[in-house]
Design a protein around this motif. Structure first.
Motif, PDB file in Angstrom:
ATOM      1  N   ARG A 134     -34.784  17.221 -25.234  1.00 26.47           N
ATOM      2  CA  ARG A 134     -34.625  18.559 -24.671  1.00 26.47           C
ATOM      3  C   ARG A 134     -34.161  18.476 -23.220  1.00 26.47           C
ATOM      4  O   ARG A 134     -33.319  19.260 -22.782  1.00 26.47           O
ATOM      5  CB  ARG A 134     -35.935  19.344 -24.759  1.00 26.47           C
ATOM      6  N   GLU A 135     -34.705  17.512 -22.476  1.00 28.96           N
ATOM      7  CA  GLU A 135     -34.299  17.342 -21.084  1.00 28.96           C
ATOM      8  C   GLU A 135     -32.822  16.966 -20.980  1.00 28.96           C
ATOM      9  O   GLU A 135     -32.148  17.349 -20.023  1.00 28.96           O
ATOM     10  CB  GLU A 135     -35.156  16.266 -20.414  1.00 28.96           C
ATOM     11  N   TRP A 136     -32.330  16.205 -21.976  1.00 29.57           N
ATOM     12  CA  TRP A 136     -30.934  15.755 -21.915  1.00 29.57           C
ATOM     13  C   TRP A 136     -29.967  16.942 -21.886  1.00 29.57           C
ATOM     14  O   TRP A 136     -28.926  16.889 -21.227  1.00 29.57           O
ATOM     15  CB  TRP A 136     -30.627  14.854 -23.099  1.00 29.57           C
ATOM     16  N   LEU A 137     -30.302  18.021 -22.601  1.00 26.28           N
ATOM     17  CA  LEU A 137     -29.443  19.200 -22.618  1.00 26.28           C
ATOM     18  C   LEU A 137     -29.252  19.788 -21.220  1.00 26.28           C
ATOM     19  O   LEU A 137     -28.249  20.452 -20.946  1.00 26.28           O
ATOM     20  CB  LEU A 137     -30.029  20.268 -23.550  1.00 26.28           C
ATOM     21  N   GLU A 138     -30.234  19.543 -20.330  1.00 25.44           N
ATOM     22  CA  GLU A 138     -30.141  20.035 -18.960  1.00 25.44           C
ATOM     23  C   GLU A 138     -29.550  18.999 -18.007  1.00 25.44           C
ATOM     24  O   GLU A 138     -29.363  19.275 -16.821  1.00 25.44           O
ATOM     25  CB  GLU A 138     -31.540  20.439 -18.468  1.00 25.44           C
ATOM     26  N   LYS A 139     -29.248  17.810 -18.536  1.00 21.62           N
ATOM     27  CA  LYS A 139     -28.735  16.731 -17.689  1.00 21.62           C
ATOM     28  C   LYS A 139     -27.235  16.520 -17.813  1.00 21.62           C
ATOM     29  O   LYS A 139     -26.663  15.708 -17.078  1.00 21.62           O
ATOM     30  CB  LYS A 139     -29.443  15.418 -18.041  1.00 21.62           C
ATOM     31  N   VAL A 140     -26.592  17.201 -18.767  1.00 24.19           N
ATOM     32  CA  VAL A 140     -25.152  17.009 -18.976  1.00 24.19           C
ATOM     33  C   VAL A 140     -24.450  18.360 -18.949  1.00 24.19           C
ATOM     34  O   VAL A 140     -25.011  19.380 -19.357  1.00 24.19           O
ATOM     35  CB  VAL A 140     -24.860  16.298 -20.317  1.00 24.19           C
ATOM     36  N   ARG A 141     -23.216  18.347 -18.479  1.00 25.13           N
ATOM     37  CA  ARG A 141     -22.438  19.578 -18.412  1.00 25.13           C
ATOM     38  C   ARG A 141     -20.958  19.242 -18.348  1.00 25.13           C
ATOM     39  O   ARG A 141     -20.560  18.260 -17.705  1.00 25.13           O
ATOM     40  CB  ARG A 141     -22.847  20.400 -17.185  1.00 25.13           C
ATOM     41  N   VAL A 142     -20.132  20.048 -18.991  1.00 23.71           N
ATOM     42  CA  VAL A 142     -18.679  19.932 -18.881  1.00 23.71           C
ATOM     43  C   VAL A 142     -18.230  20.858 -17.761  1.00 23.71           C
ATOM     44  O   VAL A 142     -18.513  22.062 -17.793  1.00 23.71           O
ATOM     45  CB  VAL A 142     -17.992  20.337 -20.206  1.00 23.71           C
ATOM     46  N   VAL A 143     -17.558  20.309 -16.748  1.00 26.43           N
ATOM     47  CA  VAL A 143     -17.163  21.111 -15.588  1.00 26.43           C
ATOM     48  C   VAL A 143     -15.650  21.277 -15.557  1.00 26.43           C
ATOM     49  O   VAL A 143     -14.899  20.448 -16.057  1.00 26.43           O
ATOM     50  CB  VAL A 143     -17.653  20.471 -14.272  1.00 26.43           C
ATOM     51  N   SER A 144     -15.221  22.369 -14.964  1.00 22.44           N
ATOM     52  CA  SER A 144     -13.799  22.692 -14.898  1.00 22.44           C
ATOM     53  C   SER A 144     -13.134  21.958 -13.748  1.00 22.44           C
ATOM     54  O   SER A 144     -13.739  21.750 -12.690  1.00 22.44           O
ATOM     55  CB  SER A 144     -13.619  24.205 -14.723  1.00 22.44           C
ATOM     56  N   THR A 145     -11.885  21.560 -13.940  1.00 20.84           N
ATOM     57  CA  THR A 145     -11.112  20.918 -12.864  1.00 20.84           C
ATOM     58  C   THR A 145     -10.295  21.937 -12.091  1.00 20.84           C
ATOM     59  O   THR A 145      -9.591  21.587 -11.147  1.00 20.84           O
ATOM     60  CB  THR A 145     -10.162  19.855 -13.450  1.00 20.84           C
ATOM     61  N   THR A 146     -10.339  23.203 -12.495  1.00 22.52           N
ATOM     62  CA  THR A 146      -9.624  24.273 -11.796  1.00 22.52           C
ATOM     63  C   THR A 146     -10.602  25.410 -11.529  1.00 22.52           C
ATOM     64  O   THR A 146     -11.775  25.349 -11.891  1.00 22.52           O
ATOM     65  CB  THR A 146      -8.456  24.788 -12.653  1.00 22.52           C
ATOM     66  N   GLN A 147     -10.111  26.468 -10.883  1.00 23.37           N
ATOM     67  CA  GLN A 147     -10.945  27.638 -10.651  1.00 23.37           C
ATOM     68  C   GLN A 147     -11.438  28.181 -11.990  1.00 23.37           C
ATOM     69  O   GLN A 147     -10.636  28.520 -12.854  1.00 23.37           O
ATOM     70  CB  GLN A 147     -10.148  28.726  -9.925  1.00 23.37           C
ATOM     71  N   PRO A 148     -12.764  28.258 -12.197  1.00 21.86           N
ATOM     72  CA  PRO A 148     -13.271  28.741 -13.488  1.00 21.86           C
ATOM     73  C   PRO A 148     -12.835  30.176 -13.768  1.00 21.86           C
ATOM     74  O   PRO A 148     -12.867  31.036 -12.887  1.00 21.86           O
ATOM     75  CB  PRO A 148     -14.795  28.649 -13.314  1.00 21.86           C
ATOM     76  N   LEU A 149     -12.423  30.412 -14.995  1.00 21.25           N
ATOM     77  CA  LEU A 149     -12.019  31.744 -15.447  1.00 21.25           C
ATOM     78  C   LEU A 149     -12.789  32.081 -16.710  1.00 21.25           C
ATOM     79  O   LEU A 149     -13.140  31.197 -17.487  1.00 21.25           O
ATOM     80  CB  LEU A 149     -10.517  31.790 -15.744  1.00 21.25           C
ATOM     81  N   LEU A 150     -13.041  33.359 -16.910  1.00 25.21           N
ATOM     82  CA  LEU A 150     -13.661  33.777 -18.152  1.00 25.21           C
ATOM     83  C   LEU A 150     -12.643  33.682 -19.273  1.00 25.21           C
ATOM     84  O   LEU A 150     -11.463  33.999 -19.073  1.00 25.21           O
ATOM     85  CB  LEU A 150     -14.180  35.221 -18.038  1.00 25.21           C
ATOM     86  N   PRO A 151     -13.036  33.230 -20.452  1.00 22.92           N
ATOM     87  CA  PRO A 151     -12.075  33.110 -21.562  1.00 22.92           C
ATOM     88  C   PRO A 151     -11.606  34.484 -22.022  1.00 22.92           C
ATOM     89  O   PRO A 151     -12.375  35.454 -21.996  1.00 22.92           O
ATOM     90  CB  PRO A 151     -12.884  32.408 -22.661  1.00 22.92           C
ATOM     91  N   PRO A 152     -10.331  34.595 -22.424  1.00 19.19           N
ATOM     92  CA  PRO A 152      -9.858  35.875 -22.973  1.00 19.19           C
ATOM     93  C   PRO A 152     -10.582  36.184 -24.270  1.00 19.19           C
ATOM     94  O   PRO A 152     -11.001  35.274 -24.989  1.00 19.19           O
ATOM     95  CB  PRO A 152      -8.366  35.627 -23.212  1.00 19.19           C
ATOM     96  N   LYS A 153     -10.754  37.456 -24.571  1.00 20.01           N
ATOM     97  CA  LYS A 153     -11.490  37.852 -25.765  1.00 20.01           C
ATOM     98  C   LYS A 153     -10.661  37.611 -27.023  1.00 20.01           C
ATOM     99  O   LYS A 153      -9.500  38.019 -27.101  1.00 20.01           O
ATOM    100  CB  LYS A 153     -11.889  39.330 -25.667  1.00 20.01           C
ATOM    101  N   ILE A 154     -11.274  36.921 -27.988  1.00 19.07           N
ATOM    102  CA  ILE A 154     -10.650  36.655 -29.281  1.00 19.07           C
ATOM    103  C   ILE A 154     -11.457  37.376 -30.347  1.00 19.07           C
ATOM    104  O   ILE A 154     -12.689  37.242 -30.390  1.00 19.07           O
ATOM    105  CB  ILE A 154     -10.602  35.148 -29.585  1.00 19.07           C
ATOM    106  N   ASP A 155     -10.789  38.139 -31.172  1.00 13.96           N
ATOM    107  CA  ASP A 155     -11.462  38.847 -32.257  1.00 13.96           C
ATOM    108  C   ASP A 155     -12.103  37.812 -33.183  1.00 13.96           C
ATOM    109  O   ASP A 155     -11.403  36.948 -33.725  1.00 13.96           O
ATOM    110  CB  ASP A 155     -10.444  39.698 -33.023  1.00 13.96           C
ATOM    111  N   PRO A 156     -13.424  37.857 -33.382  1.00 12.67           N
ATOM    112  CA  PRO A 156     -14.084  36.875 -34.253  1.00 12.67           C
ATOM    113  C   PRO A 156     -13.500  36.848 -35.667  1.00 12.67           C
ATOM    114  O   PRO A 156     -13.417  35.783 -36.289  1.00 12.67           O
ATOM    115  CB  PRO A 156     -15.547  37.339 -34.271  1.00 12.67           C
ATOM    116  N   LEU A 157     -13.074  38.006 -36.174  1.00 13.47           N
ATOM    117  CA  LEU A 157     -12.486  38.045 -37.506  1.00 13.47           C
ATOM    118  C   LEU A 157     -11.139  37.328 -37.527  1.00 13.47           C
ATOM    119  O   LEU A 157     -10.790  36.672 -38.506  1.00 13.47           O
ATOM    120  CB  LEU A 157     -12.319  39.499 -37.964  1.00 13.47           C
TER     121      LEU A 157
END
Length: 323
Positions: A134-157
């Motif tokens: 459980r602790e490992w989930l808080e020890k790793v992260r994928v980070v952005s190499t550019t200015q972070p942006l919110l992803p565009p909305k994709i229709d789940p269907l």
């Protein structure tokens, strides 16, 4: 003891059902039937209902028959199959896969795996046995190499239809609006799915054409899987498509690139080269870089991003793209 299955097929079905019965929440026979179908196991609803009734009599499974449809779950202190089938390390792996591969796996596959993901999350919730995981989930992260942006909305269907068509090699009917606002309804042959930063692209061929195009998933207004299948083109390779710079708005043309860059701005290129044949000449106040790369708009944006820290840029074409 459980009734002994009369065939390997029945044994496999029993095992598949037991793996997908959750703990801490309930599931109906219809929901299980859909999960099994997504995994390629097709059974009629009545067969599953009979199987669930038998299993609830012989295993520690609660059947809530106070209203229809009946709902099933493992009893609170039952071992189920989660502790037998998943170690803490496997639970950690599945949880990370659910978090980071969600958009790169077929929707049907993700749905068929929901029982396993639920088991993994439940197991990681056992603080007495999975503290390190459980602790490992808080020890790793994928980070952005550019200015972070919110992803565009994709229709789940839309995503579900696209991933299912790609998975099964079926034609896809799409209603698409490009960046200029032009709307097109057409049939496409889905060939690949790529995530570029926060954006998702479908690589496909339009019906009647043999060249590939990339469609941004967020610009697909609607999509529907056709009943028609196709033979995947042997001359298409998604890795090669990427290597040719197609996602960087290039056409596969290779060039010999050379430029000079301020030492502070260019130090990272000594650690992360542009290519295997990159050569670096150290000058008094700069590095002179030479490398073979694919020419693309993304390369132009990258060079312009350094501003005055990059100069003396030269490009020499070393391969000609034929169409």
């Amino acid at each position: 003891m459980p009734k002994r299955p009369n065939s390997v097929e029945e044994l496999n079905l029993t095992h598949a059902i037991l793996q997908r019965i959750p703990k801490g929440r309930t599931v109906t026979a219809s929901e299980l039937r859909q999960q099994l179908a997504d995994a390629g196991i097709n059974r009629d609803l009545r067969t599953l209902q009979r199987q669930l009734d038998m299993l609830s009599e012989n295993y520690d499974i609660d059947r809530d028959d106070s209203s229809k449809p009946y709902r099933y779950k493992w009893k609170e202190f039952a071992k189920g199959l989660s502790l037998v089938g998943l170690s803490p390390q496997e639970s950690l792996l599945l949880t990370l896969a659910e978090q980071h591969l969600n958009s790169l796996l077929p929707t049907k596959l993700m749905k068929s795996m929901q029982g396993f993901f639920t088991q993994a999350r439940s197991q990681l919730g056992d603080k007495s046995k999975t503290k390190r995981e459980r602790e490992w989930l808080e020890k790793v992260r994928v980070v952005s190499t550019t200015q972070p942006l919110l992803p565009p909305k994709i229709d789940p269907l839309v995503f579900e239809q696209v991933s299912n068509a790609l998975y099964a090699n079926q034609w896809l009917e799409v209603d698409y609006k490009n960046a200029a606002g032009k709307r097109t309804e057409t049939r496409v042959m889905p060939l690949g799915l790529a995530q570029q930063g926060q954006r998702m692209y479908l690589v496909c061929r339009f019906d009647g054409y043999d060249n590939e195009r990339s469609l941004a998933l967020n610009r697909i207004i609607s999509a529907k899987v056709s009943t028609l299948t196709f033979e995947r083109p042997k001359d298409f390779d998604l890795k090669q498509y990427d290597d040719d710079g197609r996602f960087g708005y290039g056409n596969g043309q290779h060039i010999k690139l050379s430029f000079r860059i301020d030492k502070d701005a260019g130090l990272h290129l000594l650690e992360s080269p542009l290519s295997l044949d990159q050569r670096v000449v150290e000058l008094d106040d700069a590095y002179e870089i030479t490398a073979t790369v694919v020419d693309s708009e993304m390369l132009e944006w990258w060079l312009r991003g350094f501003g005055d820290d990059v100069w003396a840029v030269n490009k020499e074409v070393i391969s000609v793209v034929t169409t």
